[in-house]
Design a protein around this motif. Structure first.
Motif, PDB file in Angstrom:
ATOM      1  N   ASP A 220      14.501  57.709  27.221  1.00 32.16           N
ATOM      2  CA  ASP A 220      14.419  56.272  27.459  1.00 32.16           C
ATOM      3  C   ASP A 220      13.360  55.682  26.540  1.00 32.16           C
ATOM      4  N   ALA A 221      13.201  54.362  26.593  1.00 36.67           N
ATOM      5  CA  ALA A 221      12.115  53.718  25.868  1.00 36.67           C
ATOM      6  C   ALA A 221      10.783  54.305  26.316  1.00 36.67           C
ATOM      7  N   GLY A 222       9.757  54.190  25.493  1.00 41.88           N
ATOM      8  CA  GLY A 222       8.493  54.880  25.722  1.00 41.88           C
ATOM      9  C   GLY A 222       7.767  54.532  26.999  1.00 41.88           C
ATOM     10  N   VAL A 223       8.219  53.499  27.748  1.00 44.18           N
ATOM     11  CA  VAL A 223       7.516  53.110  28.969  1.00 44.18           C
ATOM     12  C   VAL A 223       7.899  53.976  30.155  1.00 44.18           C
ATOM     13  N   GLY A 224       8.965  54.766  30.054  1.00 45.68           N
ATOM     14  CA  GLY A 224       9.447  55.520  31.209  1.00 45.68           C
ATOM     15  C   GLY A 224       8.941  56.945  31.233  1.00 45.68           C
ATOM     16  N   THR A 225       9.232  57.644  32.369  1.00 43.55           N
ATOM     17  CA  THR A 225       8.847  59.043  32.501  1.00 43.55           C
ATOM     18  C   THR A 225      10.052  59.967  32.458  1.00 43.55           C
ATOM     19  N   GLY A 226      11.258  59.409  32.551  1.00 39.31           N
ATOM     20  CA  GLY A 226      12.453  60.230  32.613  1.00 39.31           C
ATOM     21  C   GLY A 226      13.101  60.387  31.263  1.00 39.31           C
ATOM     22  N   GLY A 227      14.399  60.445  31.254  1.00 40.08           N
ATOM     23  CA  GLY A 227      15.200  60.638  30.068  1.00 40.08           C
ATOM     24  C   GLY A 227      16.584  61.015  30.526  1.00 40.08           C
ATOM     25  N   MET A 228      17.502  61.246  29.588  1.00 41.64           N
ATOM     26  CA  MET A 228      18.870  61.547  29.978  1.00 41.64           C
ATOM     27  C   MET A 228      18.975  62.879  30.712  1.00 41.64           C
ATOM     28  N   ALA A 229      18.166  63.860  30.330  1.00 41.26           N
ATOM     29  CA  ALA A 229      18.205  65.138  31.041  1.00 41.26           C
ATOM     30  C   ALA A 229      17.774  64.968  32.494  1.00 41.26           C
ATOM     31  N   SER A 230      16.788  64.107  32.721  1.00 38.51           N
ATOM     32  CA  SER A 230      16.356  63.810  34.082  1.00 38.51           C
ATOM     33  C   SER A 230      17.500  63.212  34.892  1.00 38.51           C
ATOM     34  N   LYS A 231      18.269  62.339  34.273  1.00 42.60           N
ATOM     35  CA  LYS A 231      19.385  61.700  34.974  1.00 42.60           C
ATOM     36  C   LYS A 231      20.494  62.706  35.269  1.00 42.60           C
ATOM     37  N   LEU A 232      20.730  63.627  34.369  1.00 39.79           N
ATOM     38  CA  LEU A 232      21.742  64.651  34.627  1.00 39.79           C
ATOM     39  C   LEU A 232      21.310  65.593  35.748  1.00 39.79           C
ATOM     40  N   ARG A 233      20.028  65.942  35.777  1.00 40.66           N
ATOM     41  CA  ARG A 233      19.550  66.791  36.874  1.00 40.66           C
ATOM     42  C   ARG A 233      19.704  66.070  38.209  1.00 40.66           C
ATOM     43  N   ALA A 234      19.393  64.770  38.217  1.00 37.94           N
ATOM     44  CA  ALA A 234      19.576  63.987  39.440  1.00 37.94           C
ATOM     45  C   ALA A 234      21.050  63.953  39.831  1.00 37.94           C
ATOM     46  N   ALA A 235      21.927  63.785  38.852  1.00 36.84           N
ATOM     47  CA  ALA A 235      23.365  63.774  39.133  1.00 36.84           C
ATOM     48  C   ALA A 235      23.828  65.117  39.683  1.00 36.84           C
ATOM     49  N   GLY A 236      23.221  66.213  39.185  1.00 36.21           N
ATOM     50  CA  GLY A 236      23.568  67.530  39.706  1.00 36.21           C
ATOM     51  C   GLY A 236      23.234  67.670  41.182  1.00 36.21           C
ATOM     52  N   LEU A 237      22.144  67.033  41.608  1.00 36.67           N
ATOM     53  CA  LEU A 237      21.780  67.077  43.029  1.00 36.67           C
ATOM     54  C   LEU A 237      22.832  66.385  43.888  1.00 36.67           C
ATOM     55  N   VAL A 238      23.183  65.162  43.530  1.00 38.19           N
ATOM     56  CA  VAL A 238      24.091  64.406  44.387  1.00 38.19           C
ATOM     57  C   VAL A 238      25.534  64.870  44.251  1.00 38.19           C
ATOM     58  N   ALA A 239      25.879  65.571  43.180  1.00 39.48           N
ATOM     59  CA  ALA A 239      27.226  66.133  43.066  1.00 39.48           C
ATOM     60  C   ALA A 239      27.495  67.092  44.216  1.00 39.48           C
ATOM     61  N   THR A 240      26.481  67.849  44.617  1.00 34.86           N
ATOM     62  CA  THR A 240      26.626  68.763  45.740  1.00 34.86           C
ATOM     63  C   THR A 240      26.883  68.007  47.034  1.00 34.86           C
ATOM     64  N   ALA A 241      26.369  66.779  47.124  1.00 41.92           N
ATOM     65  CA  ALA A 241      26.579  65.954  48.318  1.00 41.92           C
ATOM     66  C   ALA A 241      27.908  65.213  48.266  1.00 41.92           C
ATOM     67  N   GLY A 242      28.703  65.425  47.219  1.00 37.23           N
ATOM     68  CA  GLY A 242      29.991  64.747  47.101  1.00 37.23           C
ATOM     69  C   GLY A 242      29.890  63.313  46.651  1.00 37.23           C
ATOM     70  N   ILE A 243      28.801  62.953  45.954  1.00 36.62           N
ATOM     71  CA  ILE A 243      28.562  61.570  45.550  1.00 36.62           C
ATOM     72  C   ILE A 243      28.722  61.442  44.036  1.00 36.62           C
ATOM     73  N   PRO A 244      29.565  60.535  43.540  1.00 41.29           N
ATOM     74  CA  PRO A 244      29.665  60.319  42.099  1.00 41.29           C
ATOM     75  C   PRO A 244      28.459  59.554  41.578  1.00 41.29           C
ATOM     76  N   VAL A 245      28.200  59.711  40.287  1.00 41.18           N
ATOM     77  CA  VAL A 245      27.066  59.055  39.628  1.00 41.18           C
ATOM     78  C   VAL A 245      27.569  58.350  38.375  1.00 41.18           C
ATOM     79  N   VAL A 246      27.068  57.132  38.150  1.00 42.49           N
ATOM     80  CA  VAL A 246      27.327  56.435  36.893  1.00 42.49           C
ATOM     81  C   VAL A 246      25.994  56.204  36.195  1.00 42.49           C
ATOM     82  N   ILE A 247      25.913  56.619  34.934  1.00 41.37           N
ATOM     83  CA  ILE A 247      24.746  56.379  34.087  1.00 41.37           C
ATOM     84  C   ILE A 247      25.152  55.332  33.062  1.00 41.37           C
ATOM     85  N   ALA A 248      24.476  54.174  33.069  1.00 40.70           N
ATOM     86  CA  ALA A 248      24.911  53.070  32.215  1.00 40.70           C
ATOM     87  C   ALA A 248      23.723  52.213  31.821  1.00 40.70           C
TER      88      ALA A 248
END
Length: 398
Positions: A220-248
């Motif tokens: 992400d822009a330099g003001v954040g702490t995450g990044g795309m890998a962080s978002k994919l790891r988060a998506a991996g968590l909720v995938a187990t719960a049966g929840i879809p994720v949109v990154i946009a």
């Protein structure tokens, strides 16, 4: 830069009852003013429209407190020390919430603030209390606005980033969709800032090690702490719960409206097929930080994964960390790949003394009253695929 090519087909239109929307600092922070209040106003307008037209309940997980407070403290760069970060968060949190209140009140919607830390998820009682508060707010038509409590969280109890927080909130509430807004259009097969021919990935079926490596350089822009890998790891968590994720991208017009309408916006991470995992199992898997790692042989791994059995000491070949009975532990194979999590029925010392032994030897070795299972199957969760295992391994050892 040429327009990126796309992979996969657009996703179908869907209906959602409850949605968790996360806005990162890359979306909310403005170098000149400290906060992009226009982005918050646009979100409020779209949340109001979704509630009126289809009855969608929206929970907002927001970053931006430190970015908002930085300017008020006269800092020209993101604070680096814990004390300065917490001071900026304390000052900026009031600015951030005033912006949310003004934006949502313009559409006759009220907001309620929750500041959470890891301890609010690790304790089952506090977890249930937080869930009850959120459900009560939603039941009264109030939009919850959630942030990590940066003013008190130390490095040891931090949730890590708001992508992870949003994932925990989504599974806590049984959301139908998690939306992670960033300053990029979605996930690319490589960094679009460096490679003009990078492809926008429309649909992700499985989060594996290769995908995480491709996402690692997409920040992400330099003001954040995450990044795309962080978002994919988060998506991996909720995938187990049966929840879809949109990154946009949260900077595009009608961003939330288009996502809820099923338009081909950003990247969708599909959930695991089949029945959703029970809430308590999800709490075990993701809300509690593992205090150690129990390593098992190949036979034990097969029994756990394929037969839904408990972990017995005969299959244990190693133990790391200092965990007690009732602590969360990660379970890994001989190669160090974490494939499960659970609540330990034994302490680290008991595992170290009795691993590899048959159940008949336990009474003489450990005394009466020690359960036969190191981790009972009711307290054990198998993680989603190799990608989920890698993500879990990265958070072991708190």
């Amino acid at each position: 830069m040429t327009a990126p090519r796309e992979t996969r087909a657009p996703r179908p239109r869907g209906h959602y009852r409850r949605v968790v929307v996360k806005l990162g600092s890359a979306v909310l922070a403005d170098p000149a003013t400290g906060l992009r209040e226009g982005t918050i106003r646009a979100l409020a307008r779209e949340v109001s429209r979704a509630a009126e037209e289809t009855g969608v309940e929206t929970v907002v997980v927001t970053s931006g407190a430190i970015a908002a407070g930085r300017r008020r403290l006269g800092l020209t760069a993101r604070p680096r020390t814990m004390a300065l970060k917490q001071a900026a968060a304390a000052v900026g949190q009031t600015t951030l919430m005033r912006a949310y209140e003004r934006a949502f009140e313009a559409h006759e919607l009220r907001v309620g603030q929750l500041l959470l830390t890891h301890e609010d998820f690790a304790s089952r009682e506090r977890y249930n209390n937080a869930r009850g508060t959120l459900l009560t707010l939603l039941g009264r038509g109030i939009v919850p606005v959630i942030n990590e409590n940066d003013t008190v969280a130390t490095q040891e109890i931090r949730l890590g980033d708001n992508d992870h927080l949003a994932a925990l909130v989504a599974q806590m509430l049984g959301a139908d969709l998690l939306v992670l807004f960033t300053d990029q259009e979605g996930l690319y097969d490589r960094d679009p800032r460096r490679f003009p021919d990078a492809r926008l990935v429309r649909v992700v079926e499985t989060i594996d090690d290769g995908l995480l490596r491709a996402a690692a350089g997409q920040r992400d822009a330099g003001v954040g702490t995450g990044g795309m890998a962080s978002k994919l790891r988060a998506a991996g968590l909720v995938a187990t719960a049966g929840i879809p994720v949109v990154i946009a991208s949260g900077l595009r017009p009608r961003a939330l409206t288009d996502v809820l309408a099923g338009a081909p916006v950003g990247t969708m991470v599909r959930p695991r097929a089949g029945r959703r995992t029970r809430s308590r199992k999800l709490w075990i898997a993701f809300a509690r930080e593992p205090r150690g790692v129990i390593t098992v042989d190949d036979g034990a791994r097969r029994v756990l994964v394929e037969q839904n059995r408990s972990l017995l000491p005969a299959g244990v070949v190693g133990a790391e960390g200092r965990f007690a009975q009732g602590d969360a532990v990660a379970i890994a194979d001989r190669a160090g790949r974490v494939f499960a999590r659970g609540l330990a029925a034994w302490s680290h010392d008991q595992v170290a003394r009795a691993m590899g032994r048959r159940s008949a030897e336990l009474r003489e070795l450990l005394g009466a009253g020690v359960p036969a299972e190191v981790v009972h199957r009711d307290d054990l969760v198998i993680l989603e695929g190799a990608g989920a295992g890698t993500a879990a391994a990265g958070r072991v050892g708190a």
